[in-house]
Write a protein that holds these residues in place. Sequence first.
Motif, PDB file in Angstrom:
ATOM      1  N   ILE A  17      30.593  32.391   8.547  1.00 22.66           N
ATOM      2  CA  ILE A  17      30.948  33.395   9.547  1.00 22.66           C
ATOM      3  C   ILE A  17      30.366  32.981  10.890  1.00 22.66           C
ATOM      4  CG2 ILE A  17      30.684  35.829  10.168  1.00 22.66           C
ATOM      5  CD1 ILE A  17      30.108  36.105   6.974  1.00 22.66           C
ATOM      6  N   HIS A  18      31.208  32.401  11.730  1.00 16.97           N
ATOM      7  CA  HIS A  18      30.776  32.096  13.091  1.00 16.97           C
ATOM      8  C   HIS A  18      30.954  33.388  13.865  1.00 16.97           C
ATOM      9  CE1 HIS A  18      31.088  27.737  12.268  1.00 16.97           C
ATOM     10  NE2 HIS A  18      32.087  28.122  11.496  1.00 16.97           N
ATOM     11  N   SER A  19      29.891  33.870  14.442  1.00 16.98           N
ATOM     12  CA  SER A  19      30.050  35.129  15.170  1.00 16.98           C
ATOM     13  C   SER A  19      29.010  35.195  16.254  1.00 16.98           C
ATOM     14  CB  SER A  19      29.884  36.319  14.218  1.00 16.98           C
ATOM     15  OG  SER A  19      28.508  36.609  14.036  1.00 16.98           O
ATOM     16  N   ASN A  20      29.046  36.275  17.021  1.00 19.54           N
ATOM     17  CA  ASN A  20      27.962  36.486  17.983  1.00 19.54           C
ATOM     18  C   ASN A  20      27.123  37.691  17.578  1.00 19.54           C
ATOM     19  OD1 ASN A  20      29.884  38.390  18.652  1.00 19.54           O
ATOM     20  ND2 ASN A  20      30.433  37.429  20.588  1.00 19.54           N
ATOM     21  N   ASN A  21      27.110  37.986  16.299  1.00 17.85           N
ATOM     22  CA  ASN A  21      26.232  39.046  15.816  1.00 17.85           C
ATOM     23  C   ASN A  21      24.782  38.679  16.156  1.00 17.85           C
ATOM     24  OD1 ASN A  21      24.324  40.246  13.703  1.00 17.85           O
ATOM     25  ND2 ASN A  21      26.174  41.451  13.417  1.00 17.85           N
ATOM     26  N   GLN A  22      24.042  39.621  16.691  1.00 21.24           N
ATOM     27  CA  GLN A  22      22.709  39.289  17.196  1.00 21.24           C
ATOM     28  C   GLN A  22      21.576  39.645  16.233  1.00 21.24           C
ATOM     29  OE1 GLN A  22      22.973  42.551  20.547  1.00 21.24           O
ATOM     30  NE2 GLN A  22      20.846  41.985  20.313  1.00 21.24           N
ATOM     31  N   PHE A  23      21.926  40.189  15.080  1.00 24.22           N
ATOM     32  CA  PHE A  23      20.881  40.569  14.120  1.00 24.22           C
ATOM     33  C   PHE A  23      21.397  40.215  12.725  1.00 24.22           C
ATOM     34  CE2 PHE A  23      17.848  44.409  13.064  1.00 24.22           C
ATOM     35  CZ  PHE A  23      17.101  43.597  12.228  1.00 24.22           C
ATOM     36  N   PRO A  24      21.513  38.885  12.467  1.00 22.88           N
ATOM     37  CA  PRO A  24      22.096  38.473  11.191  1.00 22.88           C
ATOM     38  C   PRO A  24      21.323  38.986   9.987  1.00 22.88           C
ATOM     39  CG  PRO A  24      21.322  36.565  12.462  1.00 22.88           C
ATOM     40  CD  PRO A  24      21.211  37.745  13.348  1.00 22.88           C
ATOM     41  N   GLY A  25      20.020  39.179  10.136  1.00 21.31           N
ATOM     42  CA  GLY A  25      19.242  39.715   9.025  1.00 21.31           C
ATOM     43  C   GLY A  25      19.828  41.052   8.582  1.00 21.31           C
ATOM     44  N   PHE A  26      20.073  41.918   9.529  1.00 22.89           N
ATOM     45  CA  PHE A  26      20.635  43.243   9.253  1.00 22.89           C
ATOM     46  C   PHE A  26      22.091  43.117   8.788  1.00 22.89           C
ATOM     47  CE2 PHE A  26      22.821  47.093  10.930  1.00 22.89           C
ATOM     48  CZ  PHE A  26      22.123  48.073  10.234  1.00 22.89           C
ATOM     49  N   ALA A  27      22.856  42.243   9.446  1.00 24.20           N
ATOM     50  CA  ALA A  27      24.280  42.106   9.105  1.00 24.20           C
ATOM     51  C   ALA A  27      24.440  41.697   7.648  1.00 24.20           C
ATOM     52  CB  ALA A  27      24.948  41.087  10.024  1.00 24.20           C
ATOM     53  N   ILE A  28      23.646  40.734   7.208  1.00 24.24           N
ATOM     54  CA  ILE A  28      23.790  40.247   5.831  1.00 24.24           C
ATOM     55  C   ILE A  28      23.409  41.344   4.838  1.00 24.24           C
ATOM     56  CG2 ILE A  28      22.880  38.599   4.143  1.00 24.24           C
ATOM     57  CD1 ILE A  28      22.887  36.469   6.185  1.00 24.24           C
ATOM     58  N   ILE A  29      22.351  42.077   5.177  1.00 25.78           N
ATOM     59  CA  ILE A  29      21.938  43.155   4.275  1.00 25.78           C
ATOM     60  C   ILE A  29      23.042  44.205   4.155  1.00 25.78           C
ATOM     61  CG2 ILE A  29      20.326  45.099   4.057  1.00 25.78           C
ATOM     62  CD1 ILE A  29      18.153  43.309   5.215  1.00 25.78           C
ATOM     63  N   MET A  30      23.771  44.416   5.234  1.00 28.41           N
ATOM     64  CA  MET A  30      24.866  45.386   5.211  1.00 28.41           C
ATOM     65  C   MET A  30      26.113  44.812   4.512  1.00 28.41           C
ATOM     66  SD  MET A  30      24.338  48.325   6.598  1.00 28.41           S
ATOM     67  CE  MET A  30      22.758  48.974   7.038  1.00 28.41           C
ATOM     68  N   MET A  31      26.367  43.538   4.759  1.00 30.33           N
ATOM     69  CA  MET A  31      27.649  42.973   4.314  1.00 30.33           C
ATOM     70  C   MET A  31      27.667  42.597   2.834  1.00 30.33           C
ATOM     71  SD  MET A  31      28.405  40.532   7.607  1.00 30.33           S
ATOM     72  CE  MET A  31      29.901  39.787   6.937  1.00 30.33           C
ATOM     73  N   ALA A  32      26.570  42.016   2.349  1.00 31.25           N
ATOM     74  CA  ALA A  32      26.604  41.486   0.978  1.00 31.25           C
ATOM     75  C   ALA A  32      26.907  42.580  -0.058  1.00 31.25           C
ATOM     76  CB  ALA A  32      25.308  40.745   0.667  1.00 31.25           C
ATOM     77  N   PRO A  33      26.200  43.714  -0.007  1.00 30.31           N
ATOM     78  CA  PRO A  33      26.535  44.759  -0.983  1.00 30.31           C
ATOM     79  C   PRO A  33      27.962  45.284  -0.785  1.00 30.31           C
ATOM     80  CG  PRO A  33      24.425  45.224   0.098  1.00 30.31           C
ATOM     81  CD  PRO A  33      25.053  44.091   0.833  1.00 30.31           C
ATOM     82  N   ALA A  34      28.408  45.373   0.472  1.00 30.66           N
ATOM     83  CA  ALA A  34      29.763  45.868   0.711  1.00 30.66           C
ATOM     84  C   ALA A  34      30.770  44.926   0.064  1.00 30.66           C
ATOM     85  CB  ALA A  34      30.020  46.001   2.216  1.00 30.66           C
ATOM     86  N   LEU A  35      30.545  43.635   0.213  1.00 28.22           N
ATOM     87  CA  LEU A  35      31.478  42.650  -0.349  1.00 28.22           C
ATOM     88  C   LEU A  35      31.196  42.366  -1.816  1.00 28.22           C
ATOM     89  CD1 LEU A  35      31.536  40.261   2.743  1.00 28.22           C
ATOM     90  CD2 LEU A  35      33.559  41.367   1.762  1.00 28.22           C
ATOM     91  N   LYS A  36      30.172  43.000  -2.346  1.00 30.02           N
ATOM     92  CA  LYS A  36      29.794  42.854  -3.755  1.00 30.02           C
ATOM     93  C   LYS A  36      29.478  41.396  -4.113  1.00 30.02           C
ATOM     94  CE  LYS A  36      33.442  45.782  -4.757  1.00 30.02           C
ATOM     95  NZ  LYS A  36      34.333  46.652  -5.498  1.00 30.02           N
TER      96      LYS A  36
END
Lengths: 162, 268, 828
Positions: free
Chosen positions: C230-249
Amino acid sequence: MTEPVRGTRISVDVNGEIHERDVEARRLLVHFLRDDLDLTGTHVGCDTGNCGACTVIVDGVAVKSCMMLAVQADGASVETVEGLAGNGELHPLQQAFSSFHALQCGYCTPGMLMSAKHLLDNNPEPTEGEIRRAIQGNICRCTGYVNIVEAIAATARGEVSG
Amino acid sequence: MLLAPVEYARPSSVAEAVRLLGAHDGARALAGGQTLTNVMKARAAAPDVLVDLNGLAELRAISRTSDGGLELGAMATLTEVTRSSEVAETRPIIAQVASQIADLQVRNRGTVGGNICSNDPTNHLPPLMSALGATMTILGADGERAVPAVDFFLGVYTTAVAPGELLTKITLPATHDRRDGFASVTIGKDGTCIVNAAASVHDGQAAIALGCVAAVPVLLASASDEDAVRSAVRGAKLDPPSDVHASAEYRLHLAEVVAVRAVAEAST
Amino acid sequence: MTETAVTPAQPVTVDEQELAPGFIGQNVARKEDRRLVEGQGVFVDDVKRHGMAYVHFVRSPYAHAAIAGIDVSRALELDGVYGTLIGEEVAAETEPFFQIAPPPAGDLKDYALAVGRVRHVGEPVVAVAAATRELARDAAELVEVDYEPLEVVLDPETAADSGRPQLHDEVPNNTIWQGNFDYGDYDAALAEADKVVRIKRLHFHRFSSTPLETSGAVVEYNRGTGQWTIHSNNQFPGFAIIMMAPALKVGMDKLRLVSQDIGGGFGNKICTHVQLVAMCLLARKLNRAVNWTEWRTDQHTANSHGNERVFLDVEVPVKADGTLLGFKSRMIDDCGAYTRYEPLGCIIWAQVTPGCYRWRHVRVDFTQVCTNKSPCGPNRGYSRMQHLWFTERIIDIVAQELELDPVEIRKRNYIRADEMPYETPNGCVYDSGDYARCLDEALKLIDHDSIEARRRDAESRGKLLGVGIGSTLDSGTNNFGQSTLVNPELQFSGNNEVATVKLDIFGEIVVTLGTTPQGQSHETTAAQVVADILQVSPDDVNVRAGHDSYWNSHAGFSGTYASQFAVTGLGAVKGATDMLADQIRKIGAAILGAESTDEVELAGGFVRRKDNHEAALPFMACGAIVNANNAVLPLELRDVTLNCRYVYVPPHQMPDKERKYGNLTLTYATQIHACVVEVDPETGVYEIVDYGAVDDCGIRINPQIVEGQVQGATAQAIGAATHETFLYDEDGNLLTPNFYDYHVPHALDMPALKTAYVESASPFTPLGAKGMGEGGGAGLSAVASALQDALRASGRPIVSDSSNPYNRVWELLRDPEQSRRLVDVEDR
Ligand SMILES: Cc1cc2nc3c(=O)[nH]c(=O)nc-3n(C[C@H](O)[C@H](O)[C@H](O)COP(=O)(O)OP(=O)(O)OC[C@H]3O[C@@H](n4cnc5c(N)ncnc54)[C@H](O)[C@@H]3O)c2cc1C
Ligand code: FES
Ligand code: FES
């Protein structure tokens, strides 16, 4: 193109190099530069022509490339940020932007540099007011403009070399 | 940001431009593109054919008329107007006002004709041209006609230029000691106008045009003393719009203030 | 137009610190600049992949509506369209995003696309992917969505009233969170007061920093490994991954977040995990790289806004001598339609509960509601800025109503330098600072002594002149344990950041950071720290540009947010470099035949014997030996890798959940600003004619960079105070969806900024530095303060809103009494 066309082949001189491409009539110059020519230094920051991140110089005139069609640049010569430095040497404005910390994220910088270049090409000794007026169409969300104005002024005074 | 499909033509003569505009329903003249492109990006407008006027040098000329007036080609850019010695000599107010519009890049491409043809109520030039008593020359398949400013501006984004027609030039009468002024309240320095006013004063009589308070510039005639100007504005029974930048009440108040200031500038 | 001197070339040095020789503290030129001035930066939209699809979102035109049906068939028929994604698919394939709020609000369902209902204008409903940008948009226009409009909720003050429509079935009364904060003994303070000042309502408006680069992503899916890049400009990947992984299972390691250059973030790019999940689903569905470019209008209508907040029934007990005893208020915060980072804003303000002041008795009833507006999220100065503006407004209103001097009342009530470290009523520990001294410096910058003369001069020109002060704090290095004060079940606390520093075979020093800078110059300051420890030049230090969660420099809280890099990021860099230096000394000692590492030192790219500088081993040799020639090493040195990873963990403790008490951040930088305005009384138009900003962020690693942050934060605050506002009409349409109507300051709008600094080293951090960069929104307070001062002569109106466009100033001038009805002074 005296009869309407949906798209056509255009030839544009960009930074001294001729590029020929087929483009749709609706393609904006900025997307032509970024997507078709891979010259991604020119940026997009808005959709209303306010921000100036897309500023390039077309036939010696600073314009916002998001409000010009690529077909309108057929036969024109376009200067973009990628053409500023020559032979590995930074343009004095590029050097000054760095020396004076006139950029933070650097997203506005290409457009800002092109506006500044256009200014100094036409007015080598601008006052501070003239500098501010020349970059009024370039939004920077990071710097508050203080160091940008100073960098351009210092370049004009010949205090930086590329 | 992305335009709908459109066809594009770049005529090499005015006659050809008129022919193209007439030949295609949904054809639009493309001048500087500083308004039109943005409207198309928002897909608020989706013309079928763009007739690019940028190749028509004959529409770009700025010259003095034989009787001492001024003629501005519709395709003269705002930057060209600010630099023109003809403008500086005859109606310097036009250069002064043009230099306040938008920013350098926009002025480098935006045209006088485009500014008045778009007739955005916040634009600078419609009230200015109204106060200065400009005449617009419109060319269509049936020939040319001259329309005075008062009849030119018809509504928000609409003017007397009909589909298939072209604005070719704007003519300003000789000044004969007339003095002009302009005042505005803008969002930030030299930003979009909240209210503006242009005035042209001769012999103690002022022609005043107010912008941003109605769909079209509101033209008033008044003596040039402050009280008279104020009562003229009050008497105009303005019903300005309310928007995110200004309430109707605020605009109403500002209309009076800028009218007085514009006339004062013209009178000094 | 300001033609006069801007910021002096050299900042006014207040504290001449004896600098240790080295690069820390110097204006080292930025390593990032060369690529950026040449247009060779790589921002997310510059990333291209073979056969990449462009994605356009169909967005809701309604603020609140049920989705009765979606028909994508006409879009799919268009040549060059690769596919679509709709809410039903998202609901089937993902879990709703994790919620920070406790139930019932914590049960609300937030998905990557609207499912069944839209809750704000601009909410993504369908994603369409096609061969070109233009085509994707053409196809999006062919998607038919059948909406059944619902009544909208827009006013935060009535959103919780009974009978109002509910945005989320799970959230009664649209109330996301409610909590009481009670510190000291407020009732006793009230009884002790000589005067009580009451303010009915103060309002902090909605705006955001609107970074010039909008959000975006290029997402690739690897079918073989089930992994996304995921190439992005998200500025808090730590938080993004914690949010995304469970959502995507999926497990976290299936998500690789990459960024290089980011065009400004200011917090607004923290919550893009929502769109990133939609991109992940599309990339997998189409088996194709997908590009999403957010357009400016999208950013304004549907990215994160700064929280709007109202402060109701404010009560301030004051002693006759002007000593403030405390405050009480009922606060309502509007977080918009969804809670992505929220309701953290309900606690973040408490980091600065007393602002800069010594009052000890505080009672706050805090409620957060949801409304049919764009979701809110962190925005430069997140949640503290609102609160600090509130405290500054109290000070100026009390000063005006009790006829006290605004400077004197501040000095009387400021926490004093000799009280540092200072424990606030809610247990936060202000590490260091000297507010009174900063104020003196700020007043000097604007030549405060001449103000009365300038006031008279302005009057002679028909103008009203006013001077104002903004005193704020920038609290940095969060203790995420504060999240447990909004939801005791959460398992977050502390903080961390990681860096690795290695010495490669050819002697190259390579640094990787866990952060995602967006202009904060991390490559440069990290190189300065490394250079000083390894005794090389910053030019010798290669700091990798950007972030990649697949590098071994990603920790749970990795990212760039909340003013902390100088502490956490550089703390990690320092830790890793200290380890590396130690290892280099070990190798050197062994090879150079020294008894211990104490006998060797690092200098000029060598490790050498202290007693014989000729006996020296170049770094290159160390790198080569360890990496490619290690059989020559004694056995006990075989664990030397010259590849050192260090996780900096700040010394946080768990706060007390019951009492909502504890230290919530590690450092507190100070900003004291002074502002002079001139108002045209006829129109309400005003101009900032003089501006001084004093910043104290402890030891400055690179003064020029610090100063740049101060200038930028000030510009944003001035913009917000004057014209920037997100206003909605009665149907929930955003009225300022672009830079045409959302007027941000351009070069002509900005006053000449004068800056100065004070350096109060933090006793709690590795380098004595404090996080900075967010600033506390001091400019918002200073402008409000200056306007109130300027208008004083015209009926003493009360500036009660943080947004003061000309129209509002004119209203205050025209009818000061209306605003005066907001205040009341009770004499005891
Ligand atoms: C960021 C920004 C800020 C701006 N701020 C201001 C401002 O403060 N004040 C202001 O006055 N303007 C402002 N403008 C508008 C600017 O002045 C435009 O240039 C102008 O309004 C349109 O001129 P144009 O030549 O670009 O016309 P175009 O955009 O090409 O055309 C506008 C319309 O006029 C029609 N048209 C143009 N020329 C002719 C012709 N000769 N005959 C018939 N029809 C014609 C077109 O078909 C189209 O419908 C701003 C623009 C931008 C992008
Ligand atoms: S992208 Fe062209 S002006 Fe903003
Ligand atoms: S440096 Fe970030 S927008 Fe100018």
